[in-house]
Design a protein around this motif. Sequence first.
Motif, PDB file in Angstrom:
ATOM      1  N   CYS A 127      34.955  38.171  32.692  1.00  0.00           N
ATOM      2  CA  CYS A 127      34.181  37.359  33.621  1.00  0.00           C
ATOM      3  C   CYS A 127      34.956  36.063  33.811  1.00  0.00           C
ATOM      4  CB  CYS A 127      32.800  37.083  33.048  1.00  0.00           C
ATOM      5  SG  CYS A 127      31.742  36.148  34.153  1.00  0.00           S
ATOM      6  N   VAL A 128      35.231  35.719  35.042  1.00  0.00           N
ATOM      7  CA  VAL A 128      35.984  34.506  35.341  1.00  0.00           C
ATOM      8  C   VAL A 128      35.057  33.509  36.031  1.00  0.00           C
ATOM      9  CG1 VAL A 128      36.865  35.374  37.554  1.00  0.00           C
ATOM     10  CG2 VAL A 128      38.099  33.582  36.371  1.00  0.00           C
ATOM     11  N   TYR A 129      35.170  32.243  35.631  1.00  0.00           N
ATOM     12  CA  TYR A 129      34.380  31.177  36.216  1.00  0.00           C
ATOM     13  C   TYR A 129      35.310  30.069  36.677  1.00  0.00           C
ATOM     14  CZ  TYR A 129      31.271  27.204  36.685  1.00  0.00           C
ATOM     15  OH  TYR A 129      30.606  26.115  37.184  1.00  0.00           O
ATOM     16  N   LEU A 130      35.194  29.726  37.939  1.00  0.00           N
ATOM     17  CA  LEU A 130      35.976  28.623  38.498  1.00  0.00           C
ATOM     18  C   LEU A 130      35.010  27.525  38.922  1.00  0.00           C
ATOM     19  CD1 LEU A 130      37.754  31.253  39.038  1.00  0.00           C
ATOM     20  CD2 LEU A 130      38.856  29.898  40.789  1.00  0.00           C
ATOM     21  N   GLU A 131      35.286  26.312  38.499  1.00  0.00           N
ATOM     22  CA  GLU A 131      34.492  25.173  38.938  1.00  0.00           C
ATOM     23  C   GLU A 131      34.863  24.832  40.375  1.00  0.00           C
ATOM     24  OE1 GLU A 131      34.994  22.001  36.156  1.00  0.00           O
ATOM     25  OE2 GLU A 131      33.847  23.049  34.599  1.00  0.00           O
ATOM     26  N   ALA A 132      34.117  23.925  40.996  1.00  0.00           N
ATOM     27  CA  ALA A 132      34.421  23.488  42.360  1.00  0.00           C
ATOM     28  C   ALA A 132      35.879  23.045  42.426  1.00  0.00           C
ATOM     29  CB  ALA A 132      33.496  22.349  42.768  1.00  0.00           C
ATOM     30  N   GLY A 133      36.590  23.510  43.427  1.00  0.00           N
ATOM     31  CA  GLY A 133      38.002  23.191  43.580  1.00  0.00           C
ATOM     32  C   GLY A 133      38.908  24.041  42.705  1.00  0.00           C
ATOM     33  N   GLY A 134      38.341  25.056  42.035  1.00  0.00           N
ATOM     34  CA  GLY A 134      39.109  25.897  41.113  1.00  0.00           C
ATOM     35  C   GLY A 134      40.033  26.879  41.815  1.00  0.00           C
ATOM     36  N   ILE A 135      41.055  27.296  41.085  1.00  0.00           N
ATOM     37  CA  ILE A 135      42.038  28.220  41.650  1.00  0.00           C
ATOM     38  C   ILE A 135      42.591  29.125  40.556  1.00  0.00           C
ATOM     39  CG2 ILE A 135      43.921  26.558  41.366  1.00  0.00           C
ATOM     40  CD1 ILE A 135      45.139  27.716  43.983  1.00  0.00           C
ATOM     41  N   ILE A 136      42.789  30.372  40.892  1.00  0.00           N
ATOM     42  CA  ILE A 136      43.604  31.288  40.100  1.00  0.00           C
ATOM     43  C   ILE A 136      44.893  31.380  40.891  1.00  0.00           C
ATOM     44  CG2 ILE A 136      43.872  33.605  39.153  1.00  0.00           C
ATOM     45  CD1 ILE A 136      40.780  33.828  39.220  1.00  0.00           C
ATOM     46  N   GLY A 137      45.927  30.735  40.401  1.00  0.00           N
ATOM     47  CA  GLY A 137      47.168  30.552  41.151  1.00  0.00           C
ATOM     48  C   GLY A 137      47.864  31.838  41.549  1.00  0.00           C
ATOM     49  N   PHE A 138      48.728  31.712  42.519  1.00  0.00           N
ATOM     50  CA  PHE A 138      49.476  32.824  43.100  1.00  0.00           C
ATOM     51  C   PHE A 138      50.313  33.506  42.020  1.00  0.00           C
ATOM     52  CE2 PHE A 138      52.612  34.429  46.346  1.00  0.00           C
ATOM     53  CZ  PHE A 138      51.688  35.184  47.064  1.00  0.00           C
ATOM     54  N   HIS A 139      50.037  34.789  41.768  1.00  0.00           N
ATOM     55  CA  HIS A 139      50.726  35.533  40.715  1.00  0.00           C
ATOM     56  C   HIS A 139      50.688  37.031  41.027  1.00  0.00           C
ATOM     57  CE1 HIS A 139      46.504  35.892  39.579  1.00  0.00           C
ATOM     58  NE2 HIS A 139      46.841  36.947  38.846  1.00  0.00           N
ATOM     59  N   GLN A 140      51.500  37.782  40.307  1.00  0.00           N
ATOM     60  CA  GLN A 140      51.539  39.237  40.471  1.00  0.00           C
ATOM     61  C   GLN A 140      50.520  39.894  39.566  1.00  0.00           C
ATOM     62  OE1 GLN A 140      55.780  40.156  39.894  1.00  0.00           O
ATOM     63  NE2 GLN A 140      55.531  41.616  41.560  1.00  0.00           N
ATOM     64  N   ALA A 141      49.839  40.908  40.079  1.00  0.00           N
ATOM     65  CA  ALA A 141      48.908  41.692  39.267  1.00  0.00           C
ATOM     66  C   ALA A 141      49.713  42.540  38.285  1.00  0.00           C
ATOM     67  CB  ALA A 141      48.056  42.586  40.166  1.00  0.00           C
ATOM     68  N   LEU A 142      49.372  42.444  37.001  1.00  0.00           N
ATOM     69  CA  LEU A 142      50.076  43.215  35.984  1.00  0.00           C
ATOM     70  C   LEU A 142      49.646  44.682  35.978  1.00  0.00           C
ATOM     71  CD1 LEU A 142      50.017  40.635  33.065  1.00  0.00           C
ATOM     72  CD2 LEU A 142      51.862  41.114  34.699  1.00  0.00           C
ATOM     73  N   SER A 143      48.470  44.948  36.531  1.00  0.00           N
ATOM     74  CA  SER A 143      47.982  46.320  36.719  1.00  0.00           C
ATOM     75  C   SER A 143      47.044  46.270  37.916  1.00  0.00           C
ATOM     76  CB  SER A 143      47.249  46.814  35.467  1.00  0.00           C
ATOM     77  OG  SER A 143      46.064  46.075  35.269  1.00  0.00           O
ATOM     78  N   ALA A 144      46.527  47.412  38.329  1.00  0.00           N
ATOM     79  CA  ALA A 144      45.538  47.417  39.403  1.00  0.00           C
ATOM     80  C   ALA A 144      44.380  46.516  38.976  1.00  0.00           C
ATOM     81  CB  ALA A 144      45.061  48.831  39.667  1.00  0.00           C
ATOM     82  N   GLN A 145      43.825  45.764  39.928  1.00  0.00           N
ATOM     83  CA  GLN A 145      42.825  44.754  39.589  1.00  0.00           C
ATOM     84  C   GLN A 145      41.716  44.731  40.631  1.00  0.00           C
ATOM     85  OE1 GLN A 145      43.409  40.154  39.809  1.00  0.00           O
ATOM     86  NE2 GLN A 145      44.258  40.878  37.873  1.00  0.00           N
ATOM     87  N   LEU A 146      40.481  44.636  40.145  1.00  0.00           N
ATOM     88  CA  LEU A 146      39.313  44.572  41.008  1.00  0.00           C
ATOM     89  C   LEU A 146      38.554  43.292  40.692  1.00  0.00           C
ATOM     90  CD1 LEU A 146      37.716  46.245  43.131  1.00  0.00           C
ATOM     91  CD2 LEU A 146      36.458  47.242  41.214  1.00  0.00           C
ATOM     92  N   LEU A 147      38.306  42.472  41.710  1.00  0.00           N
ATOM     93  CA  LEU A 147      37.557  41.226  41.581  1.00  0.00           C
ATOM     94  C   LEU A 147      36.199  41.447  42.228  1.00  0.00           C
ATOM     95  CD1 LEU A 147      37.949  37.968  41.021  1.00  0.00           C
ATOM     96  CD2 LEU A 147      38.021  37.913  43.509  1.00  0.00           C
TER      97      LEU A 147
END
Length: 108
Positions: free
Chosen positions: A24-44
């Motif tokens: 479970c990922v939580y981002l506060e206001a203005g949050g970012i998960i920076g530009f990166h490569q998926a290490l495996s198939a990924q579902l958000l």
Amino acid sequence: MAHFDSNFIMSRILLTDEPTQIGCVYLEAGGIIGFHQALSAQLLLVVHGPASVRCDSESEVCVSVGDAVFWEKGEWHETKTETGLMAIVIESEALNPTKYMPVKLIKD
């Protein structure tokens, strides 16, 4: 579903014998998960708040509660939010959302 006097709809997400990581990922206001490569198939799976996502050189796409975003292994991607976001992230080589979910490709 009509079992046990229930009244709800359940959407299947994943059935796998392969190693799978669920978080479970939580981002506060203005949050970012920076530009990166998926290490495996990924579902958000977005469960709270709006966000924008992009992959490779594509422009941003807005997503919100109830949306699912799929990235293939090796695909570059980014997620950011102005107001905050909570999402379930599933990572597995066995991910194949077309088996369980309707697919809508979003391209400019």
